[in-house]
Scaffold this motif. Structure first.
Motif, PDB file in Angstrom:
ATOM      1  N   PRO A   3       0.831  -1.212   0.000  1.00 30.76           N
ATOM      2  CA  PRO A   3       0.000   0.000   0.000  1.00 30.76           C
ATOM      3  C   PRO A   3       0.858   1.253   0.000  1.00 30.76           C
ATOM      4  CG  PRO A   3       0.036  -0.995   2.181  1.00 30.76           C
ATOM      5  CD  PRO A   3       0.722  -1.963   1.262  1.00 30.76           C
ATOM      6  N   ALA A   4       0.285   2.329  -0.495  1.00 31.21           N
ATOM      7  CA  ALA A   4       1.005   3.604  -0.539  1.00 31.21           C
ATOM      8  C   ALA A   4       1.293   4.094   0.869  1.00 31.21           C
ATOM      9  CB  ALA A   4       0.182   4.633  -1.307  1.00 31.21           C
ATOM     10  N   GLY A   5       2.443   4.747   1.022  1.00 35.20           N
ATOM     11  CA  GLY A   5       2.831   5.263   2.329  1.00 35.20           C
ATOM     12  C   GLY A   5       2.589   6.755   2.431  1.00 35.20           C
ATOM     13  N   LEU A   6       3.350   7.392   3.312  1.00 34.70           N
ATOM     14  CA  LEU A   6       3.236   8.826   3.540  1.00 34.70           C
ATOM     15  C   LEU A   6       4.547   9.510   3.206  1.00 34.70           C
ATOM     16  CD1 LEU A   6       1.420   8.964   7.008  1.00 34.70           C
ATOM     17  CD2 LEU A   6       0.437   9.592   4.805  1.00 34.70           C
ATOM     18  N   GLY A   7       4.464  10.629   2.506  1.00 34.87           N
ATOM     19  CA  GLY A   7       5.628  11.461   2.282  1.00 34.87           C
ATOM     20  C   GLY A   7       6.762  10.773   1.551  1.00 34.87           C
ATOM     21  N   LEU A   9      11.319   9.840   1.996  1.00 34.39           N
ATOM     22  CA  LEU A   9      12.296   9.455   3.020  1.00 34.39           C
ATOM     23  C   LEU A   9      12.641  10.637   3.930  1.00 34.39           C
ATOM     24  CD1 LEU A   9      14.791   7.174   1.030  1.00 34.39           C
ATOM     25  CD2 LEU A   9      13.124   6.482   2.771  1.00 34.39           C
ATOM     26  N   ALA A  10      12.634  11.835   3.346  1.00 38.85           N
ATOM     27  CA  ALA A  10      12.949  13.027   4.143  1.00 38.85           C
ATOM     28  C   ALA A  10      11.854  13.352   5.152  1.00 38.85           C
ATOM     29  CB  ALA A  10      13.176  14.222   3.222  1.00 38.85           C
ATOM     30  N   SER A  11      10.686  12.710   5.012  1.00 40.05           N
ATOM     31  CA  SER A  11       9.577  12.978   5.931  1.00 40.05           C
ATOM     32  C   SER A  11       9.734  12.249   7.258  1.00 40.05           C
ATOM     33  CB  SER A  11       8.246  12.562   5.286  1.00 40.05           C
ATOM     34  OG  SER A  11       8.044  13.227   4.055  1.00 40.05           O
ATOM     35  N   TYR A  12      10.721  11.359   7.363  1.00 35.97           N
ATOM     36  CA  TYR A  12      10.848  10.502   8.539  1.00 35.97           C
ATOM     37  C   TYR A  12      12.134  10.806   9.302  1.00 35.97           C
ATOM     38  CZ  TYR A  12       7.086   7.765   6.457  1.00 35.97           C
ATOM     39  OH  TYR A  12       5.886   7.367   5.926  1.00 35.97           O
ATOM     40  N   ALA A  13      11.981  10.909  10.615  1.00 32.71           N
ATOM     41  CA  ALA A  13      13.131  11.032  11.516  1.00 32.71           C
ATOM     42  C   ALA A  13      12.931  10.026  12.641  1.00 32.71           C
ATOM     43  CB  ALA A  13      13.243  12.448  12.066  1.00 32.71           C
ATOM     44  N   THR A  14      13.998   9.397  13.091  1.00 38.10           N
ATOM     45  CA  THR A  14      13.891   8.361  14.120  1.00 38.10           C
ATOM     46  C   THR A  14      14.614   8.775  15.391  1.00 38.10           C
ATOM     47  OG1 THR A  14      15.857   7.236  13.252  1.00 38.10           O
ATOM     48  CG2 THR A  14      13.720   6.542  12.391  1.00 38.10           C
ATOM     49  N   GLU A  15      14.146   8.196  16.498  1.00 43.00           N
ATOM     50  CA  GLU A  15      14.747   8.430  17.818  1.00 43.00           C
ATOM     51  C   GLU A  15      14.895   9.933  18.088  1.00 43.00           C
ATOM     52  OE1 GLU A  15      15.113   5.918  19.834  1.00 43.00           O
ATOM     53  OE2 GLU A  15      14.568   4.477  18.272  1.00 43.00           O
ATOM     54  N   VAL A  16      13.784  10.628  18.037  1.00 42.70           N
ATOM     55  CA  VAL A  16      13.787  12.085  18.196  1.00 42.70           C
ATOM     56  C   VAL A  16      13.457  12.435  19.644  1.00 42.70           C
ATOM     57  CG1 VAL A  16      12.774  14.265  17.444  1.00 42.70           C
ATOM     58  CG2 VAL A  16      13.082  12.379  15.811  1.00 42.70           C
ATOM     59  N   ALA A  17      14.364  13.156  20.295  1.00 39.79           N
ATOM     60  CA  ALA A  17      14.138  13.583  21.677  1.00 39.79           C
ATOM     61  C   ALA A  17      13.109  14.703  21.709  1.00 39.79           C
ATOM     62  CB  ALA A  17      15.444  14.047  22.298  1.00 39.79           C
ATOM     63  N   ILE A  36       9.558   7.458  15.917  1.00 43.58           N
ATOM     64  CA  ILE A  36       9.530   8.055  14.576  1.00 43.58           C
ATOM     65  C   ILE A  36       8.750   9.365  14.649  1.00 43.58           C
ATOM     66  CG2 ILE A  36       8.847   7.747  12.155  1.00 43.58           C
ATOM     67  CD1 ILE A  36       8.821   4.732  12.637  1.00 43.58           C
ATOM     68  N   VAL A  37       9.213  10.351  13.913  1.00 44.00           N
ATOM     69  CA  VAL A  37       8.460  11.589  13.711  1.00 44.00           C
ATOM     70  C   VAL A  37       8.235  11.733  12.210  1.00 44.00           C
ATOM     71  CG1 VAL A  37       8.445  14.096  13.896  1.00 44.00           C
ATOM     72  CG2 VAL A  37       9.358  12.718  15.772  1.00 44.00           C
ATOM     73  N   ILE A  38       6.967  11.850  11.825  1.00 45.33           N
ATOM     74  CA  ILE A  38       6.606  11.961  10.415  1.00 45.33           C
ATOM     75  C   ILE A  38       6.107  13.375  10.141  1.00 45.33           C
ATOM     76  CG2 ILE A  38       5.129  11.082   8.560  1.00 45.33           C
ATOM     77  CD1 ILE A  38       4.897   8.472  10.091  1.00 45.33           C
ATOM     78  N   THR A  39       6.677  13.997   9.120  1.00 50.40           N
ATOM     79  CA  THR A  39       6.209  15.316   8.669  1.00 50.40           C
ATOM     80  C   THR A  39       5.905  15.205   7.176  1.00 50.40           C
ATOM     81  OG1 THR A  39       8.518  15.975   8.331  1.00 50.40           O
ATOM     82  CG2 THR A  39       7.483  16.621  10.403  1.00 50.40           C
ATOM     83  N   ALA A  40       4.643  15.050   6.861  1.00 48.96           N
ATOM     84  CA  ALA A  40       4.212  14.903   5.465  1.00 48.96           C
ATOM     85  C   ALA A  40       2.973  15.756   5.223  1.00 48.96           C
ATOM     86  CB  ALA A  40       3.930  13.441   5.146  1.00 48.96           C
ATOM     87  N   PRO A  41       3.111  17.077   5.292  1.00 48.92           N
ATOM     88  CA  PRO A  41       1.933  17.946   5.105  1.00 48.92           C
ATOM     89  C   PRO A  41       1.292  17.784   3.735  1.00 48.92           C
ATOM     90  CG  PRO A  41       3.971  19.223   5.074  1.00 48.92           C
ATOM     91  CD  PRO A  41       4.335  17.854   5.534  1.00 48.92           C
ATOM     92  N   GLU A  42       2.096  17.397   2.730  1.00 47.86           N
ATOM     93  CA  GLU A  42       1.532  17.213   1.393  1.00 47.86           C
ATOM     94  C   GLU A  42       0.552  16.043   1.342  1.00 47.86           C
ATOM     95  OE1 GLU A  42       5.336  14.799   1.636  1.00 47.86           O
ATOM     96  OE2 GLU A  42       4.589  16.748   2.323  1.00 47.86           O
TER      97      GLU A  42
END
Length: 303
Positions: A3-7, A9-17, A36-42
């Motif tokens: 299935p289609a994902g979100l955003g 590779l740049a939309s994902y950051a891991t182990e974010v304090a 994980i922190v996901i930023t995919a406003p599009e």
């Protein structure tokens, strides 16, 4: 096919304090750490914190983690412009949202059934333990307001892999059924309510405009019914002629032929002048005779 994902590779950051104290670079105690922190406003997901649980931790332990997320989301700091705002807004962009209904960034809990704990049992306990963080306020039975609340959404790793974010495999705490990710992290009841109110407002505006048009048409008809008719030719007065015969100021010249249109007035004025012309000529001739007689008498006296 996956299935289609979100955003991207740049939309994902891991182990974010996510520091409740300290700074981004040197976080203090009491904060959370997002897997994980996901930023995919599009794709409709401006900011999403993701916590993955392998079913080894109890609901109480997970509730403690959610407390840390809440402390971080509530933390405010001064931004570079000197304005105090939530710390997370100094790093990520998220639309401001509605005034009085601005929840914190949503948290997605993904349960991966590796450990011995039953995720369904843990989820039920966790929802009860964290209710103060996610429960909104009812607004007249139409929707809930989540101002200052933390939207918590849960799903399973297997379902997520099979259906992706567009599948109805996400359950938001406080909701009785599954939704897509976009629906679960949003407020579809509020959006439906706003859309309905907007449609009702647009309908009222159309009705109001139609009423204004009806009143204007009625006024035009009434005005046309009272438009003067020329006593000479029977035609209706033009707007300019009608205005010319209406009473003006006390020092304004008086209209001489208010019952006639412009053409008939001009004809009447011409006829009146022609009727007066012979009498004027007669008076001029009559005045010339005494002048001649006076001239004769003067000439005789001089001789």
């Amino acid at each position: 096919m996956a299935p289609a994902g979100l955003g991207t590779l740049a939309s994902y950051a891991t182990e974010v304090a996510l520091p409740a104290t300290g700074t981004w670079a040197n976080p203090g105690k009491g904060g959370a750490q997002a897997d994980i922190v996901i930023t995919a406003p599009e794709d409709g997901v401006p900011l999403l914190f993701v916590e993955i649980d392998n079913c080894f931790e109890s609901a109480q332990v997970l509730a403690g983690k959610i407390d840390k997320y809440m402390r971080f989301c509530q933390r405010k700091v001064k931004d570079v412009d000197g304005t105090e705002r939530p710390m997370w807004r100094t790093r990520w962009w998220v639309p401001d949202g509605r005034h009085g209904d601005r929840p914190h960034p949503p948290l997605l809990l993904v349960f991966n059934r590796i450990g011995p704990r039953n995720p369904n049992t843990v989820i039920a306990q966790l929802a009860e333990l964290t209710q103060r963080h996610w429960q909104g306020h009812d607004y007249g039975g139409d929707f809930h307001i989540y101002d200052g609340k933390l939207p918590i959404v849960v799903t399973g790793m297997k379902q997520l892999k099979e259906h992706g974010p567009a599948g109805a495999v996400f359950r938001r705490f406080g909701w009785p059924h599954n939704q897509t990710l976009i629906e679960a992290i949003g407020n579809p009841c509020r959006e439906a309510y706003d859309a309905r109110k907007q449609a009702e407002y647009a309908a009222r505006q159309r009705e109001h405009q139609e009423e204004l048009r009806r009143i204007a048409a009625q006024h035009r008809d009434e005005r046309e019914a009272s438009r003067p008719v020329c006593a000479g030719c029977g035609t209706r007065f033009t707007d300019e002629r009608w205005k010319a015969i209406e009473p003006a100021g006390w020092d304004a010249p008086r209209e001489t032929h208010p019952h006639l249109c412009d053409d008939c007035k001009q004809q009447a004025v011409t006829a009146e002048r022609q009727a007066q012309q012979p009498a004027s000529d007669y008076q001029e001739q009559d005045q010339a005779v005494p002048e001649q007689k006076a001239s004769c008498w003067l000439s005789r006296l001089r001789t």
